[in-house]
Scaffold this active site. Structure first.
Site, PDB file in Angstrom:
ATOM      1  N   ASN A 119       0.771  -1.194  -0.082  1.00 23.36           N
ATOM      2  CA  ASN A 119       0.081   0.071  -0.075  1.00 23.36           C
ATOM      3  C   ASN A 119       0.878   1.342  -0.251  1.00 23.36           C
ATOM      4  OD1 ASN A 119      -1.979  -1.816   0.251  1.00 23.36           O
ATOM      5  ND2 ASN A 119      -3.062  -0.925   2.139  1.00 23.36           N
ATOM      6  N   THR A 179     -18.762  40.585 -26.654  1.00 22.14           N
ATOM      7  CA  THR A 179     -19.380  39.972 -25.444  1.00 22.14           C
ATOM      8  C   THR A 179     -20.489  39.500 -25.864  1.00 22.14           C
ATOM      9  OG1 THR A 179     -20.430  42.097 -25.159  1.00 22.14           O
ATOM     10  CG2 THR A 179     -18.240  41.865 -23.831  1.00 22.14           C
ATOM     11  N   HIS A 180     -20.943  38.283 -25.389  1.00 24.94           N
ATOM     12  CA  HIS A 180     -22.266  37.566 -25.853  1.00 24.94           C
ATOM     13  C   HIS A 180     -22.101  37.294 -27.284  1.00 24.94           C
ATOM     14  CE1 HIS A 180     -24.325  38.944 -22.082  1.00 24.94           C
ATOM     15  NE2 HIS A 180     -23.701  40.149 -22.259  1.00 24.94           N
ATOM     16  N   SER A 230     -11.507  18.684 -47.142  1.00 25.64           N
ATOM     17  CA  SER A 230     -12.672  17.912 -47.164  1.00 25.64           C
ATOM     18  C   SER A 230     -12.596  17.106 -48.388  1.00 25.64           C
ATOM     19  CB  SER A 230     -13.686  19.227 -47.383  1.00 25.64           C
ATOM     20  OG  SER A 230     -15.032  18.269 -47.832  1.00 25.64           O
ATOM     21  N   TYR A 250      -7.377   1.462   2.980  1.00 32.75           N
ATOM     22  CA  TYR A 250      -7.105   1.277   1.564  1.00 32.75           C
ATOM     23  C   TYR A 250      -8.379   0.355   1.275  1.00 32.75           C
ATOM     24  CZ  TYR A 250      -5.559  -0.535  -2.710  1.00 32.75           C
ATOM     25  OH  TYR A 250      -5.368  -1.019  -3.984  1.00 32.75           O
ATOM     26  N   LYS A 307      -5.059   4.995 -11.773  1.00 29.01           N
ATOM     27  CA  LYS A 307      -4.039   4.933 -12.695  1.00 29.01           C
ATOM     28  C   LYS A 307      -4.573   5.017 -14.086  1.00 29.01           C
ATOM     29  CE  LYS A 307      -1.895   1.408 -10.705  1.00 29.01           C
ATOM     30  NZ  LYS A 307      -0.856   0.223 -10.466  1.00 29.01           N
TER      31      LYS A 307
END
Length: 434
Positions: A111, A156-157, A279, A319, A327
């Site tokens: 561990n 903006t927006h 394309s 544990y 992982k």
């Protein structure tokens, strides 16, 4: 290979073994050198406190150094029959040293062994991410200074807002990386603590010296409480994923800007054709696939914290095998983030910015605030000037002659403060790489 916990010759059920080992061996190659270094520090400490003799310690260190050399020169091979790298290293010691090799695991658990390996690995990966971020940062700073006088419409927006510049745009992402490194630095400080000696989470009755392994492994400090040391498994991965998600958010937003600015409707920038794709049926297309994939990868990375929260929540202290899965979540994501940084640093120096963008008629309202400010400088109140200019716009009477903009405050078009951003970044980078 016999498992290190196996007490007799009865083998584990094949299906059970396959399921419980999972993908560990796929990732153990990354942890191999850290496992050896941890064993070397542990071995030295065992001799210092008299648990093994100096001669036994020298013998084990000699074998471990040989294994480390093989790992570093790429000749070491993971044994596919091993349960994990920890078992394989111990088996090598036993094979070469017999009973002496069996002593390496004294006062240690798998561990705290794997916890140590992961922490050392993550600290190295933080350094690598820092180095790659620095490379991208320096490109942004250079481009910001190079194009500081080239104007760009601000939005903006997604509506036309106020004048910006390429210097302001590139510089914004440079400073964003500074904050991203701040978070990475905080994570480094939390991870940079030695868990070795916590054993299975409850310490050991042997008189080990944890200060010795902390020093020899180069940790800043240690996780003092043995129960908490084990609680950092999963937590270390989760907080690093949060820092990675923050950095990925910056890269993803930048990639989105590039895709937007490359489109024919915006047409603010371009790249040489070798950095775009075509394309199969539309011969005019130059697609920003690199940046679309960076955006997509970074969106995936930003999901990591949630995945770790779901994996590690509702577990008691101590544990749990659930942690094995951290992982396979984190390690590929680290690779992906580094690849995004690498491709951006490779591609971005080839960007071509376009001058004279704001001369287009559609951008004339960008200068409405500039005209208001001129009215104010001439004695009008801001509110009266706002109403006046607003009415001119409504009545299609607005007109403003584009001239040199006089923005001087810190962080504006005319005062990017790139030197200050760079200074702060380099100072922080030094701490992360040190």
């Amino acid at each position: 290979m016999k498992k290190i916990w196996q007490k007799d010759d009865n083998a584990t059920n094949i299906l059970v073994n396959k399921f419980t080992v999972g993908k560990d061996l796929d990732f153990d190659e990354r942890l191999a050198k850290y496992d050896v270094k941890g064993s070397m520090a542990h071995c030295k400490m065992l001799a210092e406190v008299g648990i093994v003799s100096n001669e036994e310690s020298v013998q084990m260190l000699s074998v471990l150094k040989e294994v480390l050399k093989e790992i570093e020169n790429g000749t070491f091979e993971i044994d596919k029959n091993a349960e994990d790298i920890h078992s394989q290293i111990e088996s090598i010691l036993i094979e070469k040293l017999g009973d002496t090799g069996k002593k390496i695991h004294t006062a240690r658990s798998r561990n705290d062994q794997v916890l140590l390996d992961i922490k050392l690995y993550l600290l190295d990966e933080i350094r690598e991410i820092t180095t790659l971020t620095d490379e991208f940062f320096q490109i942004l700073i250079k481009l910001a200074d190079q194009h500081k006088n080239v104007l760009l419409p601000g939005y903006t927006h997604l509506q036309i807002a106020m004048p910006s510049s390429f210097g302001l745009w590139f510089g914004a992402y440079a400073e964003a990386l500074l904050d991203d490194l701040e978070m990475l630095f905080s994570v480094k400080n939390i991870i940079n603590k030695n868990p070795l000696g916590s054993a299975a989470g409850y310490g050991s009755s042997f008189p080990i010296d944890r200060e010795s392994t902390t020093y020899n492994l180069g940790f800043q400090s240690m996780n003092y409480n043995s129960v908490y040391a084990q609680m950092t498994r999963g937590k270390s991965e989760k907080i690093l994923s949060m820092a990675m998600a923050t950095l990925a958010g910056t890269l993803g937003k930048f990639a989105y800007d590039v895709c937007l600015y490359l489109s024919q409707n915006f047409d603010f920038i371009s790249f040489p054709k070798e950095f775009t794709t075509g394309s199969s049926i539309m011969p005019h297309k130059k697609n920003p696939d690199i940046f679309e994939l960076v955006r997509a990868r970074c969106n995936r990375i930003q999901s990591l914290p949630n995945e770790f929260i779901l994996l590690t929540n509702n577990l008691s202290s101590g544990y749990h095998r659930d942690m094995q899965l951290t992982k396979e979540i984190l390690f590929p994501a680290i690779d992906s983030l580094k690849e995004c940084l690498e491709i951006l640093s490779y591609t971005l120096p080839n960007i071509q910015v376009k001058d004279g963008i704001l001369e287009d008629e559609k951008y004339k309202y960008l200068f409405s605030v500039e005209k208001i400010n001129e009215e104010v400088k001439s004695g009008s109140s801001f509110r009266d000037a706002y109403v006046k200019v607003g009415q001119e716009i409504e009545n299609n009477e607005f007109d403003f002659e584009i001239k040199k903009l006089n923005h001087t405050h810190q962080g504006s078009i005319g005062n990017l403060c790139l030197d200050k951003i760079e200074y702060q970044f380099n100072k922080l980078k030094g701490k992360l790489l040190g």
